[in-house]
Design an enzyme around this catalytic site. Structure first.
Site, PDB file in Angstrom:
ATOM      1  N   THR A 199      -0.483 -54.452 -23.024  1.00 46.39           N
ATOM      2  CA  THR A 199      -1.464 -54.020 -23.773  1.00 46.39           C
ATOM      3  C   THR A 199      -0.750 -53.931 -25.704  1.00 46.39           C
ATOM      4  OG1 THR A 199      -1.745 -51.740 -23.814  1.00 46.39           O
ATOM      5  CG2 THR A 199      -3.478 -52.808 -22.469  1.00 46.39           C
ATOM      6  N   LEU A 245      -4.862 -53.163 -28.583  1.00 51.13           N
ATOM      7  CA  LEU A 245      -6.372 -52.971 -28.121  1.00 51.13           C
ATOM      8  C   LEU A 245      -6.029 -52.828 -26.244  1.00 51.13           C
ATOM      9  CD1 LEU A 245      -7.167 -55.508 -30.167  1.00 51.13           C
ATOM     10  CD2 LEU A 245      -8.361 -53.240 -29.945  1.00 51.13           C
ATOM     11  N   HIS A 246      -5.643 -51.270 -25.888  1.00 48.57           N
ATOM     12  CA  HIS A 246      -5.730 -51.193 -24.106  1.00 48.57           C
ATOM     13  C   HIS A 246      -6.924 -51.805 -23.974  1.00 48.57           C
ATOM     14  CE1 HIS A 246      -1.992 -49.055 -25.469  1.00 48.57           C
ATOM     15  NE2 HIS A 246      -2.530 -48.603 -26.404  1.00 48.57           N
ATOM     16  N   ASP A 247      -7.917 -50.794 -23.917  1.00 44.68           N
ATOM     17  CA  ASP A 247      -8.972 -51.266 -23.250  1.00 44.68           C
ATOM     18  C   ASP A 247     -10.007 -52.684 -23.009  1.00 44.68           C
ATOM     19  OD1 ASP A 247      -9.862 -47.697 -23.296  1.00 44.68           O
ATOM     20  OD2 ASP A 247      -8.911 -48.699 -22.518  1.00 44.68           O
TER      21      ASP A 247
END
Ligand code: RIB
Ligand code: CA
Length: 317
Positions: A199, A245-247
């Site tokens: 991520t 933009l992890h999620d």
């Protein structure tokens, strides 16, 4: 045309969760997923705020009747740790909030997950947990048979090749509820892990924010403002080119797995030592001889992933 992916997101919104949820609503409008429900957990902020935020985000997407189920207000064993310093007091800094129209379902998230997965055809539902894994672990512990209905658990959490983002050793979602993470990883369900290792390679840069801003819709500008507010923490702390933009990585990997790569490994989570609580031990070279229990993602085509995010947001009001 491949069959639509049936998707449930478990979330602790959270600014990057907002990006992921809006992306999922856009993917549904593109006819690429059957977006079933949101189950909510405490994490970035308290359950009161995460549940309210999930409902607000569904209103933003024009989905005021979308099923939202509140779940665990605290981790299985540990005290709740939140992240207001990143996401703001409400969890959605950078956006104007309103009293949500989208209702909260009267059923708790865990019985909803158990009932839905029990009724589902074998390997038919994809779960995308993007917060602490408390709800998922509770559901699997109470009803181990539900693993049968799970096609894949595509989760955001953990770290191995990257240092932790909440302690030197651990990533936030796995740190908040390490016991839940270990239960899910040992459940026998098919699991794909999107850790910081990947991520941190998918950041919201200024040019990417401009792409969102130039969409002539409210949600493009709104999301750019939210991510602008979110990026300061990670750019200052990790020197990244933008907020990770992890999620959205988890949602994108569930729908466009060809944009990601990694390796099937044995993964365990530290639940004993305070020094390394929530840290992942990834048997990358197969030293333990134990069978793999997760596909550990390390690389992404970040431009292509962002294009899919932007194309999905463009479908929204
Ligand atoms: O470590 C990043 C993860 O923790 C993301 O899911 C973010 O929303 C927080 O929940
Ligand atoms: Ca999250």
């Amino acid at each position: 045309m491949n069959e639509k992916i049936r998707l449930i997101i478990d979330t602790d919104p959270g600014q990057d969760d907002a990006a992921a949820i809006l992306m999922a609503h856009g993917l549904a409008k593109r006819g690429l997923i059957d977006f079933m429900a949101l189950t909510v957990v405490a994490g970035n902020v308290s359950l009161h705020h995460t549940a309210t935020n999930a409902r607000i985000i569904c209103d933003w997407a024009g989905e005021t009747g979308f099923p939202v189920y509140a779940g665990a207000g605290k981790p299985l064993l540990r005290p709740l740790v939140t992240a207001e310093e990143v996401h703001g007091k409400t969890g959605l800094d950078g956006a104007e909030l309103h009293d949500p129209q989208c209702p909260l379902q009267p059923v708790h998230a865990v019985p909803y997950l158990i009932d839905t997965l029990r009724k589902a055809e074998e390997a038919s539902i994809t779960l995308c947990p993007i917060g602490p894994l408390t709800n998922i672990a509770q559901a699997i512990s109470l009803a181990p048979d539900i693993v049968r209905g799970i096609k894949n658990i595509v989760l955001m959490g953990g770290n191995y090749f990257e240092a932790g983002n909440v302690t030197p050793a651990a990533e936030f979602n796995f740190y908040v509820d390490p016991h839940a993470a270990q239960i899910v990883l040992q459940s026998g369900a098919p699991i794909t892990v999107l850790p910081l290792d990947v991520t941190h390679k998918a950041c919201i840069t200024t040019p990417r924010m401009d792409v969102l801003r130039k969409q002539n819709n409210t949600n493009g500008k709104r999301l750019a403002n939210i991510l602008q507010s979110y990026e300061r923490f990670d750019t200052q702390k990790f020197g990244l080119e933008g907020g990770p933009l992890h999620d959205p990585c988890a949602i994108a990997c569930a729908v466009f797995p060809e944009l990601f790569s990694g390796k099937s490994c044995r993964v365990d989570v530290e639940t004993q030592s305070e020094l390394t609580m929530g840290a992942c031990v990834v048997d990358w070279w197969g030293s333990t001889g134990k069978p793999a229990n997760a596909y550990w993602v390390t690389d992404v085509d970040a431009d292509a992933m962002f294009r899919e995010l932007a194309d999905s947001i463009r479908e929204l009001p």
